[in-house]
Design a protein around this motif. Structure first.
Motif, PDB file in Angstrom:
ATOM      1  N   UNK A 163     -18.451  -8.100  -6.264  1.00 12.07           N
ATOM      2  CA  UNK A 163     -17.227  -8.880  -5.683  1.00 12.07           C
ATOM      3  C   UNK A 163     -17.487 -10.339  -5.600  1.00 12.07           C
ATOM      4  N   UNK A 164     -18.453 -10.830  -5.430  1.00 15.58           N
ATOM      5  CA  UNK A 164     -18.726 -12.107  -5.030  1.00 15.58           C
ATOM      6  C   UNK A 164     -18.785 -12.661  -6.374  1.00 15.58           C
ATOM      7  N   UNK A 165     -19.321 -12.016  -7.553  1.00 17.72           N
ATOM      8  CA  UNK A 165     -19.154 -12.306  -9.148  1.00 17.72           C
ATOM      9  C   UNK A 165     -17.760 -12.591  -9.218  1.00 17.72           C
ATOM     10  N   UNK A 166     -16.586 -11.766  -9.170  1.00 20.04           N
ATOM     11  CA  UNK A 166     -15.217 -11.779  -9.195  1.00 20.04           C
ATOM     12  C   UNK A 166     -14.866 -13.068  -8.579  1.00 20.04           C
ATOM     13  N   UNK A 167     -14.817 -13.008  -7.230  1.00 20.93           N
ATOM     14  CA  UNK A 167     -14.511 -14.340  -6.203  1.00 20.93           C
ATOM     15  C   UNK A 167     -14.993 -15.791  -7.160  1.00 20.93           C
ATOM     16  N   UNK A 168     -16.269 -15.908  -7.581  1.00 23.39           N
ATOM     17  CA  UNK A 168     -16.632 -16.879  -8.300  1.00 23.39           C
ATOM     18  C   UNK A 168     -16.138 -17.304  -9.483  1.00 23.39           C
ATOM     19  N   UNK A 169     -15.744 -16.147 -10.241  1.00 19.26           N
ATOM     20  CA  UNK A 169     -15.209 -16.295 -11.573  1.00 19.26           C
ATOM     21  C   UNK A 169     -13.984 -16.932 -11.365  1.00 19.26           C
ATOM     22  N   UNK A 170     -13.086 -16.737 -10.354  1.00 22.02           N
ATOM     23  CA  UNK A 170     -11.889 -17.286 -10.233  1.00 22.02           C
ATOM     24  C   UNK A 170     -11.920 -18.578  -9.275  1.00 22.02           C
ATOM     25  N   UNK A 171     -13.066 -18.946  -8.751  1.00 26.59           N
ATOM     26  CA  UNK A 171     -13.135 -20.252  -7.869  1.00 26.59           C
ATOM     27  C   UNK A 171     -13.547 -21.295  -8.864  1.00 26.59           C
ATOM     28  N   UNK A 172     -12.140 -21.944  -9.353  1.00 26.30           N
ATOM     29  CA  UNK A 172     -12.329 -23.231 -10.388  1.00 26.30           C
ATOM     30  C   UNK A 172     -12.815 -24.263  -9.384  1.00 26.30           C
ATOM     31  N   UNK A 173     -13.634 -25.382 -10.141  1.00 29.72           N
ATOM     32  CA  UNK A 173     -13.940 -26.514  -9.770  1.00 29.72           C
ATOM     33  C   UNK A 173     -13.445 -27.572 -10.659  1.00 29.72           C
ATOM     34  N   UNK A 174     -13.021 -28.657  -9.902  1.00 25.29           N
ATOM     35  CA  UNK A 174     -12.975 -29.957 -10.675  1.00 25.29           C
ATOM     36  C   UNK A 174     -13.766 -30.281 -11.928  1.00 25.29           C
ATOM     37  N   UNK A 175     -13.468 -30.674 -13.021  1.00 25.09           N
ATOM     38  CA  UNK A 175     -14.040 -31.111 -14.192  1.00 25.09           C
ATOM     39  C   UNK A 175     -14.691 -30.142 -14.843  1.00 25.09           C
ATOM     40  N   UNK A 176     -14.190 -29.155 -14.530  1.00 21.89           N
ATOM     41  CA  UNK A 176     -14.906 -27.550 -15.626  1.00 21.89           C
ATOM     42  C   UNK A 176     -13.715 -26.693 -16.016  1.00 21.89           C
ATOM     43  N   UNK A 177     -14.103 -26.247 -16.989  1.00 22.51           N
ATOM     44  CA  UNK A 177     -12.867 -25.237 -17.536  1.00 22.51           C
ATOM     45  C   UNK A 177     -12.391 -24.314 -16.491  1.00 22.51           C
ATOM     46  N   UNK A 178     -11.013 -24.137 -16.358  1.00 23.38           N
ATOM     47  CA  UNK A 178     -10.818 -23.384 -15.121  1.00 23.38           C
ATOM     48  C   UNK A 178     -10.721 -21.751 -15.843  1.00 23.38           C
ATOM     49  N   UNK A 179     -10.781 -20.879 -14.985  1.00 25.91           N
ATOM     50  CA  UNK A 179     -10.466 -19.443 -15.311  1.00 25.91           C
ATOM     51  C   UNK A 179      -8.860 -19.632 -15.735  1.00 25.91           C
TER      52      UNK A 179
END
Length: 344
Positions: free
Chosen positions: A235-251
């Motif tokens: 579940x933490x992996x899924x949350x982090x997959x969707x957790x976009x950050x500035x300056x990187x390719x978003x989900x």
């Protein structure tokens, strides 16, 4: 839209809600691509109805009974879920099994534009409360709420990898060489299962229903169709997959929603989660790569049903490109991993 037998649905509601139901109207709820969801009202009360998707549904997927059972069990656990009205296995009413729950009067942040309506302070508080909600779920003792034996935590990750590999084979609309590469690397670096508990399976921002007056408050966690007992770090992996950050390719689904000011970085989320549970999370690379792959498989299945004519609407267009983007991002994450087997 599906043809509801409104008279039969009203009779079912009469038998399951206090005071019965009046004349019904049914409206699709926008946003979901997987299990069709509808608002049902008689003008006085409001409910939400969920059913499996139309067309070919893969074995073990979209089980309404499982989705209903886990929410009913969690009702008094401290994990926010809607109140369940009932489960109906009679397929004659809406063409499939379905369940009904009370409608919570809240808001859902579907993407960046919705998240932009919150202040940076609200976004920061919401991030903390989402992580705390996930921790609360993972700390629930399944046996204490009647879910012992509901799933098999041992060997969960191996079964998950096999399941989503099989579902890719059953759903794929065209060959994609990224899949073979990812499956080989994920298989050779499969971690041992850790920290068993209740897994939501799709824990992310747009599966939270938030308080209108205080959008940092989680009213309910939605969409339990993939929940089971397993390795809670998935579940933490899924949350982090969707957790976009500035300056990187978003989900490509969340499209930068958490890259806005106020939302903390991904590793803040990981550290807060680990500290709250008192566990050491030194490497989530495998879980992140697998999360991107799993989401790609789900979207390929939805894309396949769309090509078969079982869905329509703008939100189903362009999924083919989204699948490629997720698979490519999974490969990029694997290439940057500290785990040698994921890199090659």
């Amino acid at each position: 839209m599906v043809e509801f037998r409104l008279g039969a649905l009203r009779r079912w509601l009469d038998a399951n809600v206090d005071g019965g139901a009046g004349e019904l109207s049914v409206t699709p709820i926008a946003g979901g691509r997987s299990n069709p969801t509808y608002e049902v009202t008689d003008g006085r009360s409001f409910w939400v109805l969920r059913r499996p998707p139309f067309g070919h549904v893969l074995p073990s997927a979209h089980d309404m009974g499982r989705e209903f059972r886990v929410q009913a069990a969690l009702r008094d656990s401290g994990v926010p879920v809607p109140r369940l009205v009932g489960l109906c296995l009679d397929e004659s009413i809406v063409g499939a099994p379905f369940y009904v729950m009370d409608r919570l009067d809240g808001i859902t942040l579907r993407g960046r534009d919705d998240a932009a309506r919150l202040t940076p302070v609200q976004r920061a508080r919401l991030a903390d409360r989402m992580v705390d909600t996930l921790v609360r779920l993972h700390e629930v003792d399944p046996g204490a709420i009647g879910l012992a034996g509901w799933g098999r935590p041992d060997g969960y990750l191996e079964r998950q990898l096999r399941r989503w590999s099989d579902q890719w084979t059953a759903s794929r609309t065209r060959p994609r060489p990224q899949v073979d590469t990812l499956l080989r690397r994920l298989t050779q670096t499969l971690p041992r299962d850790r920290h068993p508990g209740i897994v939501h399976g799709d824990f992310k921002l747009d599966n939270m229903l938030l308080d209108r007056a205080d959008p940092a408050r989680v009213l309910g966690v939605l969409d339990w169709e993939m929940s089971t007992l397993g390795d809670t770090l998935s579940d933490l992996g899924i949350l982090c997959s969707f957790w976009d950050e500035a300056g990187e390719l978003p989900n490509p689904i969340s499209a930068g929603a958490t890259a806005l000011d106020g939302f903390p970085g991904r590793w803040y989320v990981v550290e807060r989660y680990g500290a709250a549970r008192g566990i050491d999370i030194t490497d989530l690379d495998w879980y992140l790569v697998f999360a991107d792959f799993k989401i790609a498989v789900i979207l390929e299945g939805i894309h396949a049903r769309h090509l078969q004519g079982h869905t329509s609407g703008a939100r189903f267009e362009g999924l083919d490109a989204v699948v490629d983007a997720l698979l490519d991002r999974a490969l990029a994450r694997a290439a940057d991993s500290s785990v040698a087997g994921l890199r090659s």
